[in-house]
Enzyme design. Structure first.
Site, mmCIF file in Angstrom:
data_model
loop_
_atom_site.group_PDB
_atom_site.id
_atom_site.type_symbol
_atom_site.label_atom_id
_atom_site.label_comp_id
_atom_site.label_asym_id
_atom_site.label_seq_id
_atom_site.Cartn_x
_atom_site.Cartn_y
_atom_site.Cartn_z
ATOM 1 N N SER A 1 0.825 -1.237 0.011
ATOM 2 C CA SER A 1 -0.062 0.042 -0.140
ATOM 3 C C SER A 1 0.666 1.222 -0.071
ATOM 4 C CB SER A 1 -1.005 -0.012 1.309
ATOM 5 O OG SER A 1 -0.015 0.240 2.384
ATOM 6 N N SER A 2 0.320 2.242 -0.576
ATOM 7 C CA SER A 2 1.110 3.803 -0.362
ATOM 8 C C SER A 2 1.217 4.302 1.181
ATOM 9 C CB SER A 2 0.346 4.701 -1.248
ATOM 10 O OG SER A 2 0.371 4.556 -2.598
ATOM 11 N N ALA B 1 4.127 6.059 3.309
ATOM 12 C CA ALA B 1 4.231 7.369 3.677
ATOM 13 C C ALA B 1 5.167 8.088 4.415
ATOM 14 C CB ALA B 1 2.909 7.779 4.061
ATOM 15 N N GLY C 1 4.428 12.700 6.760
ATOM 16 C CA GLY C 1 3.473 12.668 7.918
ATOM 17 C C GLY C 1 2.124 12.991 7.526
ATOM 18 N N GLU D 1 5.913 21.519 5.637
ATOM 19 C CA GLU D 1 5.874 20.986 4.223
ATOM 20 C C GLU D 1 5.242 22.184 3.285
ATOM 21 O OE1 GLU D 1 4.246 17.216 3.803
ATOM 22 O OE2 GLU D 1 5.805 16.332 5.056
ATOM 23 N N HIS E 1 5.146 14.264 -7.442
ATOM 24 C CA HIS E 1 6.052 14.907 -6.388
ATOM 25 C C HIS E 1 7.440 15.144 -6.805
ATOM 26 C CE1 HIS E 1 8.231 15.122 -2.692
ATOM 27 N NE2 HIS E 1 7.181 14.856 -2.024
ATOM 28 N N ARG F 1 3.794 22.009 -4.568
ATOM 29 C CA ARG F 1 4.298 20.935 -5.608
ATOM 30 C C ARG F 1 4.237 21.147 -7.140
ATOM 31 N NH1 ARG F 1 2.663 15.555 -2.249
ATOM 32 N NH2 ARG F 1 3.978 16.125 -0.377
ATOM 33 N N HIS G 1 2.599 10.493 -8.109
ATOM 34 C CA HIS G 1 2.510 10.491 -6.674
ATOM 35 C C HIS G 1 0.979 10.292 -6.323
ATOM 36 C CE1 HIS G 1 3.819 10.671 -2.727
ATOM 37 N NE2 HIS G 1 3.409 11.835 -2.308
ATOM 38 N N GLU H 1 -7.558 7.607 -0.969
ATOM 39 C CA GLU H 1 -7.218 7.903 -2.312
ATOM 40 C C GLU H 1 -7.842 7.666 -3.475
ATOM 41 O OE1 GLU H 1 -2.882 7.802 -2.774
ATOM 42 O OE2 GLU H 1 -2.927 8.046 -5.020
ATOM 43 N N ARG I 1 -3.199 18.855 -4.213
ATOM 44 C CA ARG I 1 -3.258 18.397 -2.526
ATOM 45 C C ARG I 1 -2.418 18.972 -1.952
ATOM 46 N NH1 ARG I 1 -0.860 14.025 0.148
ATOM 47 N NH2 ARG I 1 0.385 13.388 -1.642
HETATM 48 P P1 FAD Z 1 -3.172 2.602 -0.042
HETATM 49 O O1 FAD Z 1 -2.435 2.766 1.134
HETATM 50 O O2 FAD Z 1 -2.547 2.811 -1.321
HETATM 51 O O3 FAD Z 1 -3.909 1.206 0.095
HETATM 52 C C1 FAD Z 1 -4.645 0.615 -1.100
HETATM 53 C C2 FAD Z 1 -5.011 -0.748 -0.690
HETATM 54 O O4 FAD Z 1 -5.853 -1.332 -1.819
HETATM 55 C C3 FAD Z 1 -3.697 -1.688 -0.772
HETATM 56 O O5 FAD Z 1 -3.917 -2.857 0.531
HETATM 57 C C4 FAD Z 1 -3.629 -2.618 -2.093
HETATM 58 O O6 FAD Z 1 -3.047 -3.572 -2.159
HETATM 59 C C5 FAD Z 1 -5.347 -2.544 -2.123
HETATM 60 N N1 FAD Z 1 -5.756 -2.763 -3.424
HETATM 61 C C6 FAD Z 1 -5.657 -2.025 -4.392
HETATM 62 N N2 FAD Z 1 -6.037 -2.546 -5.698
HETATM 63 C C7 FAD Z 1 -6.554 -3.756 -5.352
HETATM 64 C C8 FAD Z 1 -7.377 -4.828 -6.033
HETATM 65 N N3 FAD Z 1 -7.862 -4.760 -7.435
HETATM 66 N N4 FAD Z 1 -7.919 -5.767 -4.992
HETATM 67 C C9 FAD Z 1 -7.550 -5.872 -3.910
HETATM 68 N N5 FAD Z 1 -7.033 -4.903 -3.108
HETATM 69 C C10 FAD Z 1 -6.502 -3.885 -3.987
HETATM 70 N N6 FAD Z 1 0.430 11.213 2.195
HETATM 71 C C11 FAD Z 1 0.528 12.051 3.288
HETATM 72 O O7 FAD Z 1 -0.387 12.433 3.847
HETATM 73 N N7 FAD Z 1 1.667 12.108 4.092
HETATM 74 C C12 FAD Z 1 2.870 11.768 3.703
HETATM 75 O O8 FAD Z 1 3.885 11.582 4.137
HETATM 76 C C13 FAD Z 1 2.797 10.806 2.472
HETATM 77 N N8 FAD Z 1 4.010 10.210 1.797
HETATM 78 C C14 FAD Z 1 4.045 9.294 0.802
HETATM 79 C C15 FAD Z 1 5.058 8.838 0.314
HETATM 80 C C16 FAD Z 1 4.851 7.811 -0.676
HETATM 81 C C17 FAD Z 1 6.209 7.102 -1.091
HETATM 82 C C18 FAD Z 1 3.847 7.584 -1.245
HETATM 83 C C19 FAD Z 1 3.606 6.560 -2.230
HETATM 84 C C20 FAD Z 1 2.587 8.166 -0.815
HETATM 85 C C21 FAD Z 1 2.616 9.274 0.110
HETATM 86 N N9 FAD Z 1 1.427 9.888 0.398
HETATM 87 C C22 FAD Z 1 1.658 10.767 1.750
HETATM 88 C C23 FAD Z 1 0.155 9.663 0.170
HETATM 89 C C24 FAD Z 1 -0.428 8.603 0.971
HETATM 90 O O9 FAD Z 1 0.382 7.633 1.568
HETATM 91 C C25 FAD Z 1 -1.532 7.829 0.545
HETATM 92 O O10 FAD Z 1 -2.216 8.834 -0.545
HETATM 93 C C26 FAD Z 1 -2.540 7.137 1.302
HETATM 94 O O11 FAD Z 1 -1.803 6.345 1.938
HETATM 95 C C27 FAD Z 1 -3.503 6.242 0.590
HETATM 96 O O12 FAD Z 1 -4.060 5.370 1.546
HETATM 97 P P2 FAD Z 1 -5.180 4.556 0.982
HETATM 98 O O13 FAD Z 1 -5.488 3.763 2.020
HETATM 99 O O14 FAD Z 1 -6.208 5.280 0.279
HETATM 100 O O15 FAD Z 1 -4.654 3.486 -0.219
HETATM 101 C C1 SIN Z 2 6.146 13.900 1.575
HETATM 102 O O1 SIN Z 2 6.423 13.522 2.851
HETATM 103 O O2 SIN Z 2 6.949 14.660 0.806
HETATM 104 C C2 SIN Z 2 5.061 13.282 0.821
HETATM 105 C C3 SIN Z 2 3.803 14.018 1.703
HETATM 106 C C4 SIN Z 2 2.635 13.770 0.872
HETATM 107 O O3 SIN Z 2 2.585 13.285 -0.280
HETATM 108 O O4 SIN Z 2 1.718 14.205 1.394
#
Ligand code: FAD
Ligand code: SIN
Length: 475
Positions: free
Chosen positions: A42-43, A47, A50, A109, A220, A257, A308, A332, A343
């Site tokens: 997962s993303s 993360a 923060g 940030e 990003h 960004r 991103h 997301e 965002r």
């Molecule tokens: P995700 O955490 O992406 O989880 C999606 C889930 O759905 C996963 O478990 C996946 O396996 C599952 N899934 C997908 N498709 C299927 C399918 N077909 N069948 C079954 N399961 C499926 N945001 C912040 O606010 N602060 C940060 O510091 C930050 N840093 C980041 C750093 C990185 C490297 C990345 C990639 C993102 C970052 N973001 C940050 C963005 C943030 O992490 C994500 O937007 C957020 O975590 C999304 O959460 P979510 O639960 O919606 O989806």
């Molecule tokens: C980062 O830590 O720069 C990512 C934060 C975010 O995507 O919100």
């Protein structure tokens, strides 16, 4: 097939899915949480910087809302921003009371007028939060979890969602919450884990839910060149500078960004200079940089933008309800309108906590009502439970991802977007159609043929299956 439906089926085990599952189970619901891969896929797990939330002494929800709206370029849905910023501090405090070991100092940030981002070890926030929530979910008897289960479609009958279709057969549920994350891995240069190719958009739209804002892919700016390793914006908040090839600063490091990404693309790449900042606050990230072959103490690190965060997704109200009865979306994969056209950093984990919880509470209410209706309609229901077979697995080949990067990247050319619109991949094609419709530049969406913002486009493009793209105004 399970004949006895779960109260709530949660698809995805990132921050939104875990929050929804824990919320529903704490209220007594039976929950099944499915996920395509394993926790690190997962993303949320990755993360870094923060979780935003107005918890500092000098801060208020209203100030956080102003920053969120400013970043969103006249397109944030104000009611969603209010919910996010007003409920945010309580969600962050809940994590603290669960034992997330937040750093004593808040991060700063881009786009934030205050230090308001809670982090763990500088840049290990996602891992700390999702592993703790995961442990709590695993400890609850009423939450069953199935990993490595690819959801291929939704089970829809009689105008409502009855669960999900998987390679192992259908799964029945009174309500289904999609928490499947974004689509950024559909771009060849991306920060996201490989599976994050927008499956929620594909299956939600195929099942009859509306989608919106798909032209808004956030790039990003500072991702290690040639890799997926994100170098958090919090580094710039702590004094890291961006340099061009001759070692000169060329952009305001904490500008939004989209501006920083375009400035880097304009010069073909940049270097993040960490030499004179306090790197000790980011131990894990420094180790990753060294593992990739760079010494942050002595050399500026080559960076360039990568796809991103998916601002668009399945249209929901403020309680995660989609257009399809029984179907909810959060995190997301949902389009609440909260992020507008850009965002604000670290508003996404917060979105997962706030809207994941709200979606679960709304789903619980509907699950209870459904039980009552189902008893009345038992014969028809039995017929519906003759479930359909699962659709094929959706894959994103490296060639497709390369095409999406070239044709729907940081700077967009309508001729290339038109080629992408013809893609057989439903998500790639939708992104291009939305980007073609928005004949202006706004936030993360930049078109070479329309480089300025046009007030005529102050709205959200929405597409309902079988309909045309329409511009809607969300308040
Ligand atoms: P995700 O955490 O992406 O989880 C999606 C889930 O759905 C996963 O478990 C996946 O396996 C599952 N899934 C997908 N498709 C299927 C399918 N077909 N069948 C079954 N399961 C499926 N945001 C912040 O606010 N602060 C940060 O510091 C930050 N840093 C980041 C750093 C990185 C490297 C990345 C990639 C993102 C970052 N973001 C940050 C963005 C943030 O992490 C994500 O937007 C957020 O975590 C999304 O959460 P979510 O639960 O919606 O989806
Ligand atoms: C980062 O830590 O720069 C990512 C934060 C975010 O995507 O919100």
């Amino acid at each position: 097939m399970s004949k006895s439906p779960y109260d709530v089926l949660v698809v995805g085990s990132g921050a939104a899915g875990l929050t929804a599952a824990l919320t529903a189970a704490s209220d007594g619901a039976s929950v099944l949480m499915l996920t395509k891969g394993h926790a690190p896929d997962s993303s949320s797990w990755h993360a870094q910087g923060g979780i935003a939330g107005a918890i500092g002494d000098d801060d208020t929800a209203a100030l956080h809302a102003v920053d969120t709206e400013r970043a969103g370029r006249e397109l944030c849905r104000s009611s969603a921003v209010r919910v996010l910023t007003e409920e945010g501090p309580e969600r962050v405090h809940e994590l603290m009371s669960m034992g997330v070991p937040f750093d004593p100092e808040l991060n700063l940030e881009g786009g934030h007028s205050r230090r308001r981002v809670s982090s763990v070890n500088g840049a290990a926030t996602g891992w700390a939060v999702t592993s703790l929530l995961g442990i709590r979910a695993a400890a609850m008897d009423s939450i069953s979890t199935r990993e490595a289960t690819n959801v291929l479609g939704l089970w829809v009958a009689d105008g409502r969602c009855l669960g999900a279709l998987t390679p192992d057969g259908p799964i029945a549920a009174r309500t289904t919450v999609l928490a499947m994350g974004g689509a950024a891995a559909l771009w060849s240069r991306s920060t996201n884990p490989e599976g994050q190719i927008g499956d929620a958009i594909a299956i939600g739209f195929a099942a009859g839910a509306a989608v919106a804002d798909l032209e808004f892919m956030q790039f990003h700016p500072t991702v290690l060149a040639g890799s997926r390793l994100l170098l958090t914006e919090a580094l710039r908040g702590d004094g890291a500078t961006l340099l061009d090839a001759s070692g000169e600063r060329f952009v305001e490091e904490l500008a939004p960004r989209d501006e920083v990404s375009r400035a880097i693309v304009a010069i073909g790449g940049a270097f993040l200079d960490l030499r004179s900042m306090d790197r000790v606050r980011f131990p894990g990230l420094m180790a990753e940089i060294e593992k990739a072959g760079f010494d942050p103490a002595t050399q500026p690190i080559p960076v360039s933008p990568a796809a991103h965060y998916t601002i668009g997704g399945i249209v929901t109200d403020l309680d995660g309800r989609t257009d399809l009865a029984g179907l909810y979306a959060a995190g997301e994969c949902a389009a609440t309108g909260v992020h507008g056209a850009n965002r604000l950093a670290s508003n996404s984990l917060l979105e997962c906590l706030v809207f994941g919880r709200r979606a679960a509470l709304a789903a619980l209410g509907e699950a209870a009502a459904w039980t009552h209706r189902a008893a009345e309609a038992a014969p028809r229901l039995a017929q519906q439970l003759q479930a359909p077979t699962s659709p094929a697995v959706r894959v994103a080949s490296p060639e497709l991802c390369e095409q999406v990067w070239r044709q729907a990247g940081v700077i967009r050319d309508p001729a290339l977007l038109a080629q992408l619109a013809a893609s057989p991949d439903p998500v790639a094609s939708l992104v291009a159609r939305f980007a073609l419709a928005r004949l202006e530049s706004r936030g993360v969406h930049y078109r070479i043929d329309a480089p300025t913002t046009n007030p005529a486009f102050e709205g959200h493009f929405v597409l309902r299956p079988g309909g045309d793209l329409t511009l809607e105004h969300w308040t």
